[in-house]
Design an enzyme around this catalytic site. Structure first.
Site, mmCIF file in Angstrom:
data_model
loop_
_atom_site.group_PDB
_atom_site.id
_atom_site.type_symbol
_atom_site.label_atom_id
_atom_site.label_comp_id
_atom_site.label_asym_id
_atom_site.label_seq_id
_atom_site.Cartn_x
_atom_site.Cartn_y
_atom_site.Cartn_z
ATOM 1 C CE1 TYR A 138 -3.317 2.909 0.705
ATOM 2 C CE2 TYR A 138 -1.954 3.366 2.620
ATOM 3 C CZ TYR A 138 -2.950 3.736 1.748
ATOM 4 O OH TYR A 138 -3.580 4.945 1.911
ATOM 5 C CD GLU B 185 -8.062 7.551 4.775
ATOM 6 O OE1 GLU B 185 -8.017 7.523 6.013
ATOM 7 O OE2 GLU B 185 -7.090 7.246 4.068
ATOM 8 C CD1 TRP C 274 -3.743 2.488 5.992
ATOM 9 C CD2 TRP C 274 -5.861 3.194 5.900
ATOM 10 N NE1 TRP C 274 -4.142 2.461 4.677
ATOM 11 C CE2 TRP C 274 -5.447 2.891 4.593
ATOM 12 C CE3 TRP C 274 -7.168 3.649 6.091
ATOM 13 C CZ2 TRP C 274 -6.272 3.022 3.482
ATOM 14 C CZ3 TRP C 274 -7.996 3.783 4.985
ATOM 15 C CH2 TRP C 274 -7.548 3.478 3.700
#
Length: 184
Positions: free
Chosen positions: A18, A40, A48
């Protein structure tokens, strides 16, 4: 030769991939921008990493983040999503995703694309910061404050300044890769 990355991503290969392939890379297409808005907003109060691990489940549950379809979701669909153990089952966040899809469409009508709207907050090009350590990377900025405020006025939910700043980082509106990171 060892690849130097931002320290936050060294947990595992999913995080490294990522970081290397997405985080901080400018995104101008509305589909991807919306995907990150959803992810988000679900991250609020969570890590996250938790969201990234569930990303494919979110993609399936929310029909590839198709905001046109999501904008039409009803109470039955909310109940279906509340039963999906593969995502974060938070009714308020699911409802916010539907509302945000509706508001996303409104902004597209007003500006032509959501990308045009959101990128206008940074003059259409990425802000490149020069942090030397993770401690120097902010959680918010004056721009994320202004964008979050404008989104709120427009009716968006779960997109406060911290979430918006994370979105700006994810979509490359701001580049916070450390100065010695190979992605800089």
């Amino acid at each position: 030769m060892e690849i130097i990355r931002c320290g936050w991503c060294e947990k595992d290969d999913l995080y490294r991939k990522y970081h290397d392939e997405e985080w901080g890379k400018p995104v101008y297409d509305d589909d991807t921008i919306f995907e990150f808005l959803v992810l988000e907003s679900f991250q609020a109060g969570l890590s996250w990493y938790t969201i990234l691990n569930k990303r494919e489940n979110f993609r399936k549950a929310f029909e590839d983040f198709n905001y046109r379809k999501i904008a039409e979701y009803n109470e039955d669909k909310i109940e279906e999503l509340m039963q999906n153990a593969g995502i974060i089952r938070n009714r308020m966040k699911i409802s916010a995703t539907i509302r945000n899809a509706q508001k996303f469409l409104e902004i597209q009508k007003e500006f032509g694309t959501f990308s045009t709207y959101i990128w206008s907050f940074v003059g259409g090009k990425p802000i490149v910061n020069q942090p030397k350590t993770l401690k120097e990377v902010p959680a918010t900025s004056e721009i994320s404050d202004a964008l979050a405020k404008d989104l709120k006025i427009r009716g968006f939910k779960f997109l406060g300044s911290t979430v918006v700043y994370a979105h700006m980082q994810a979509t490359g509106m701001v580049c916070d890769h450390l100065v010695d990171c190979h992605c800089k």
